[in-house]
Write a protein that holds these residues in place. Sequence first.
Motif, PDB file in Angstrom:
ATOM      1  N   ASP A 198      -8.387  -4.067   2.724  1.00  0.00           N
ATOM      2  CA  ASP A 198      -7.483  -3.920   1.574  1.00  0.00           C
ATOM      3  C   ASP A 198      -8.214  -4.013   0.229  1.00  0.00           C
ATOM      4  OD1 ASP A 198      -8.128  -6.568   1.562  1.00  0.00           O
ATOM      5  OD2 ASP A 198      -6.071  -7.307   1.454  1.00  0.00           O
ATOM      6  N   LEU A 199      -9.535  -3.808   0.256  1.00  0.00           N
ATOM      7  CA  LEU A 199     -10.303  -3.929  -0.998  1.00  0.00           C
ATOM      8  C   LEU A 199      -9.778  -2.978  -2.078  1.00  0.00           C
ATOM      9  CD1 LEU A 199     -12.806  -5.184  -2.452  1.00  0.00           C
ATOM     10  CD2 LEU A 199     -14.104  -3.202  -1.677  1.00  0.00           C
ATOM     11  N   TYR A 200      -9.312  -1.799  -1.667  1.00  0.00           N
ATOM     12  CA  TYR A 200      -8.940  -0.771  -2.647  1.00  0.00           C
ATOM     13  C   TYR A 200      -7.454  -0.751  -2.990  1.00  0.00           C
ATOM     14  CZ  TYR A 200     -13.648   0.653  -1.592  1.00  0.00           C
ATOM     15  OH  TYR A 200     -15.007   0.646  -1.432  1.00  0.00           O
ATOM     16  N   VAL A 201      -6.691  -1.633  -2.388  1.00  0.00           N
ATOM     17  CA  VAL A 201      -5.244  -1.632  -2.643  1.00  0.00           C
ATOM     18  C   VAL A 201      -4.984  -1.986  -4.113  1.00  0.00           C
ATOM     19  CG1 VAL A 201      -3.034  -2.739  -2.105  1.00  0.00           C
ATOM     20  CG2 VAL A 201      -4.662  -2.189  -0.260  1.00  0.00           C
ATOM     21  N   GLY A 202      -4.326  -1.109  -4.827  1.00  0.00           N
ATOM     22  CA  GLY A 202      -4.007  -1.338  -6.237  1.00  0.00           C
ATOM     23  C   GLY A 202      -5.179  -1.107  -7.173  1.00  0.00           C
ATOM     24  N   LYS A 203      -6.330  -0.702  -6.651  1.00  0.00           N
ATOM     25  CA  LYS A 203      -7.491  -0.466  -7.506  1.00  0.00           C
ATOM     26  C   LYS A 203      -7.500   0.981  -8.023  1.00  0.00           C
ATOM     27  CE  LYS A 203      -8.639  -4.571  -6.899  1.00  0.00           C
ATOM     28  NZ  LYS A 203      -9.450  -5.014  -5.781  1.00  0.00           N
ATOM     29  N   LYS A 204      -8.338   1.204  -9.033  1.00  0.00           N
ATOM     30  CA  LYS A 204      -8.437   2.549  -9.601  1.00  0.00           C
ATOM     31  C   LYS A 204      -9.658   3.271  -9.035  1.00  0.00           C
ATOM     32  CE  LYS A 204      -6.258   2.089 -14.129  1.00  0.00           C
ATOM     33  NZ  LYS A 204      -5.689   0.730 -14.213  1.00  0.00           N
ATOM     34  N   VAL A 205      -9.498   4.579  -8.831  1.00  0.00           N
ATOM     35  CA  VAL A 205     -10.637   5.432  -8.500  1.00  0.00           C
ATOM     36  C   VAL A 205     -10.661   6.559  -9.525  1.00  0.00           C
ATOM     37  CG1 VAL A 205     -11.627   7.044  -6.817  1.00  0.00           C
ATOM     38  CG2 VAL A 205     -10.586   4.899  -6.026  1.00  0.00           C
ATOM     39  N   VAL A 206     -11.820   6.775 -10.136  1.00  0.00           N
ATOM     40  CA  VAL A 206     -11.958   7.871 -11.096  1.00  0.00           C
ATOM     41  C   VAL A 206     -12.590   9.066 -10.382  1.00  0.00           C
ATOM     42  CG1 VAL A 206     -12.975   8.622 -13.273  1.00  0.00           C
ATOM     43  CG2 VAL A 206     -12.250   6.238 -12.999  1.00  0.00           C
ATOM     44  N   LEU A 207     -11.934  10.210 -10.471  1.00  0.00           N
ATOM     45  CA  LEU A 207     -12.504  11.455  -9.955  1.00  0.00           C
ATOM     46  C   LEU A 207     -13.019  12.275 -11.127  1.00  0.00           C
ATOM     47  CD1 LEU A 207      -9.619  12.506  -7.480  1.00  0.00           C
ATOM     48  CD2 LEU A 207     -11.628  11.083  -7.004  1.00  0.00           C
ATOM     49  N   CYS A 208     -14.228  12.824 -10.972  1.00  0.00           N
ATOM     50  CA  CYS A 208     -14.798  13.692 -12.026  1.00  0.00           C
ATOM     51  C   CYS A 208     -15.123  15.045 -11.401  1.00  0.00           C
ATOM     52  CB  CYS A 208     -16.071  13.062 -12.587  1.00  0.00           C
ATOM     53  SG  CYS A 208     -15.827  11.433 -13.325  1.00  0.00           S
ATOM     54  N   PRO A 209     -14.090  15.839 -11.065  1.00  0.00           N
ATOM     55  CA  PRO A 209     -14.322  17.087 -10.334  1.00  0.00           C
ATOM     56  C   PRO A 209     -15.214  18.054 -11.108  1.00  0.00           C
ATOM     57  CG  PRO A 209     -11.960  16.583 -10.518  1.00  0.00           C
ATOM     58  CD  PRO A 209     -12.683  15.640 -11.419  1.00  0.00           C
ATOM     59  N   LEU A 210     -15.986  18.827 -10.357  1.00  0.00           N
ATOM     60  CA  LEU A 210     -16.800  19.891 -10.951  1.00  0.00           C
ATOM     61  C   LEU A 210     -15.946  21.149 -11.072  1.00  0.00           C
ATOM     62  CD1 LEU A 210     -19.998  19.471  -8.716  1.00  0.00           C
ATOM     63  CD2 LEU A 210     -19.412  18.302 -10.863  1.00  0.00           C
ATOM     64  N   GLN A 211     -16.321  21.989 -12.016  1.00  0.00           N
ATOM     65  CA  GLN A 211     -15.605  23.276 -12.130  1.00  0.00           C
ATOM     66  C   GLN A 211     -15.690  24.070 -10.835  1.00  0.00           C
ATOM     67  OE1 GLN A 211     -17.317  25.107 -15.674  1.00  0.00           O
ATOM     68  NE2 GLN A 211     -15.462  24.501 -16.787  1.00  0.00           N
ATOM     69  N   GLU A 212     -16.800  23.892 -10.101  1.00  0.00           N
ATOM     70  CA  GLU A 212     -17.014  24.631  -8.851  1.00  0.00           C
ATOM     71  C   GLU A 212     -16.149  24.127  -7.701  1.00  0.00           C
ATOM     72  OE1 GLU A 212     -19.187  23.197 -10.865  1.00  0.00           O
ATOM     73  OE2 GLU A 212     -21.216  23.978 -10.582  1.00  0.00           O
ATOM     74  N   ASN A 213     -15.650  22.882  -7.794  1.00  0.00           N
ATOM     75  CA  ASN A 213     -14.881  22.314  -6.678  1.00  0.00           C
ATOM     76  C   ASN A 213     -13.613  23.121  -6.430  1.00  0.00           C
ATOM     77  OD1 ASN A 213     -15.534  18.866  -7.690  1.00  0.00           O
ATOM     78  ND2 ASN A 213     -16.662  20.126  -6.238  1.00  0.00           N
ATOM     79  N   THR A 214     -13.236  23.258  -5.141  1.00  0.00           N
ATOM     80  CA  THR A 214     -11.939  23.874  -4.850  1.00  0.00           C
ATOM     81  C   THR A 214     -10.850  22.806  -5.002  1.00  0.00           C
ATOM     82  OG1 THR A 214     -11.971  23.287  -2.510  1.00  0.00           O
ATOM     83  CG2 THR A 214     -13.026  25.371  -3.126  1.00  0.00           C
ATOM     84  N   MET A 218       0.848  -1.196   0.000  1.00  0.00           N
ATOM     85  CA  MET A 218       0.000   0.000   0.000  1.00  0.00           C
ATOM     86  C   MET A 218       0.881   1.243   0.000  1.00  0.00           C
ATOM     87  SD  MET A 218      -3.180   0.697   2.526  1.00  0.00           S
ATOM     88  CE  MET A 218      -2.748   2.009   3.628  1.00  0.00           C
ATOM     89  N   THR A 219       0.581   2.173  -0.882  1.00  0.00           N
ATOM     90  CA  THR A 219       1.328   3.424  -0.954  1.00  0.00           C
ATOM     91  C   THR A 219       0.603   4.477  -0.118  1.00  0.00           C
ATOM     92  OG1 THR A 219       1.610   2.820  -3.253  1.00  0.00           O
ATOM     93  CG2 THR A 219       2.494   4.948  -2.584  1.00  0.00           C
ATOM     94  N   VAL A 220       1.157   4.784   1.022  1.00  0.00           N
ATOM     95  CA  VAL A 220       0.573   5.873   1.811  1.00  0.00           C
ATOM     96  C   VAL A 220       1.277   7.160   1.388  1.00  0.00           C
ATOM     97  CG1 VAL A 220       0.250   6.799   4.132  1.00  0.00           C
ATOM     98  CG2 VAL A 220       0.062   4.344   3.738  1.00  0.00           C
ATOM     99  N   PRO A 221       0.480   8.201   1.077  1.00  0.00           N
ATOM    100  CA  PRO A 221       1.111   9.436   0.601  1.00  0.00           C
ATOM    101  C   PRO A 221       2.069   9.985   1.659  1.00  0.00           C
ATOM    102  CG  PRO A 221      -1.295   9.700   0.871  1.00  0.00           C
ATOM    103  CD  PRO A 221      -0.972   8.284   1.166  1.00  0.00           C
ATOM    104  N   ALA A 222       3.101  10.701   1.192  1.00  0.00           N
ATOM    105  CA  ALA A 222       4.164  11.199   2.061  1.00  0.00           C
ATOM    106  C   ALA A 222       3.563  11.886   3.286  1.00  0.00           C
ATOM    107  CB  ALA A 222       5.056  12.153   1.288  1.00  0.00           C
TER     108      ALA A 222
END
Lengths: 302, 302
Positions: free
Chosen positions: B144-160, B1-5
């Motif tokens: 560990d269901l999400y380990v190595g899996k893909k997540v697609v983000l579809c941000p809105l223009q309004e999102n910060t 698992m890659t935990v962000p820095a």
Amino acid sequence: MTVPASAPFFSRVVIVGVGLIGGSLALALKRAGAVGTVVGVGRSQASLERALKLGVIDEAATLEDAAKGASMIVLCAPVAQTFALLHALEPHLEPATIITDAGSTKSDVIMAAKTALGDKAAQFVPAHPIAGRELHGVEAALDDLYVGKKVVLCPLQENTRIDVAGVRAMWETAGAQCSVMSAVQHDAVFAAVSHLPHLLSYALVAQVANAEDAALKLDFAGGGFRDFTRIAASSPEMWRDICVGNREAMLSELSTYQAMLAHLKTLIENSNGEGLERIFQRASQARQQWGAQRAPAVNAEP
Amino acid sequence: MTVPASAPFFSRVVIVGVGLIGGSLALALKRAGAVGTVVGVGRSQASLERALKLGVIDEAATLEDAAKGASMIVLCAPVAQTFALLHALEPHLEPATIITDAGSTKSDVIMAAKTALGDKAAQFVPAHPIAGRELHGVEAALDDLYVGKKVVLCPLQENTRIDVAGVRAMWETAGAQCSVMSAVQHDAVFAAVSHLPHLLSYALVAQVANAEDAALKLDFAGGGFRDFTRIAASSPEMWRDICVGNREAMLSELSTYQAMLAHLKTLIENSNGEGLERIFQRASQARQQWGAQRAPAVNAEP
């Protein structure tokens, strides 16, 4: 493995096309002590030599030489070759020899056999073992490939009872269970549960691979795509022959499927969730029931 | 698992719909020490109690109470409930809270979110984790269901940027890799590689189950049928919602597929083996290539 009470013995069995299907039959008959000599016939000398080295066959021969004194000749080559093989065999066929095949389609094979063999077609007992592996060639052959598997026999009216019993006994000796169907029924059943699914799977992969954003789509394809398209990796030549060979039954099943898709499309167009759910529910229940009933057989399958 | 820095910390995460997807996210965040309190919201009191007992959530609450002081609210309920849930949530939503979802369709979810939340839709970051198991419910949740899996983000223009980064950090903490796509692109990709295959698989099983000789056909169905129809055992309600929710992209992919089938039908009608083989060949190569590239990821998939 269920060996019949009075195990048969075939002094000389000829396997035409010594790959997974023919090689596994040879090994199974040898294991059961049900065969004297196994003779291999094939287009590739290298493949026959590998079969000899592996002990799958005892001799390699031309079709003409192999036919001499043969008890049983089993065609295990692609179905499109049936006519040419039987046409070449016909002058050398002895009256006591039984011929059978292992093709996935039956009406076209029978048509080819009757045309090529004429009156001698009475010696041809059409059959279809329902077994396979993802691996091909004689190296993939297994002596237990047919244990617990189904073999469909589609006897001709001209066949003698004794010849049909001989083919049945051979497959039972290899561990399989034999069923009898008409060729028309056979072709309709396998068009629905095997040939059409292959066509549909090829079609989906072709559509995705042809898309402008194919790389993106394939990158996000997951487990559902993997299972649905596993059969799209199958041999294009073999499935080309099956689609053409089983033309009438394929077209009939395909037309029914097109009508089903048109209906589903209308339901989606109308956002008719209730109608969609009714069809999905029926399919889901049928599939779960089938899976539960088949679980042991399915696990035993390669 | 890659935990962000710089691992993020969410003091209060609300999971709406504590089943496989929501429960696994909760467990993953707990395992990483990235969450203070996990609050579960759901329609079924029994299910929430099981989630509490299993330690998947720390508290069960109503949507209104759960929203108080929430850092992140994750909708893991079926997509058709998105509007109703966000409409109920809107009056209680605090300005610092990020909302996200786990739905398989995005354009319809975004439409529902904008309608239900109005200006507060800026706080909603749409997402789709590509993961699943054949099992359902909170008992099936895995840390560990999400380990190595893909997540697609579809941000809105309004999102910060900060809110999008927060959702990304949450999924990366759970072991997933995030990609960004437009909602339209997302819906087209998944219509092609996931939603359409499900529809096609349901359609084939319905056709076989509706046939007069259904019992015979199912009796002779083998490994090809098994793989092709595995996804037809999926939840009818979920796939009903996806077909209706992703209506436009589904209809577009379905029309392309119908054209492909019509073309294949013509080839079969004309016994055009060469034409069939060309398409099968392309599909077979594409599928084999995909399988070879995906082998490690595929093996890791449930």
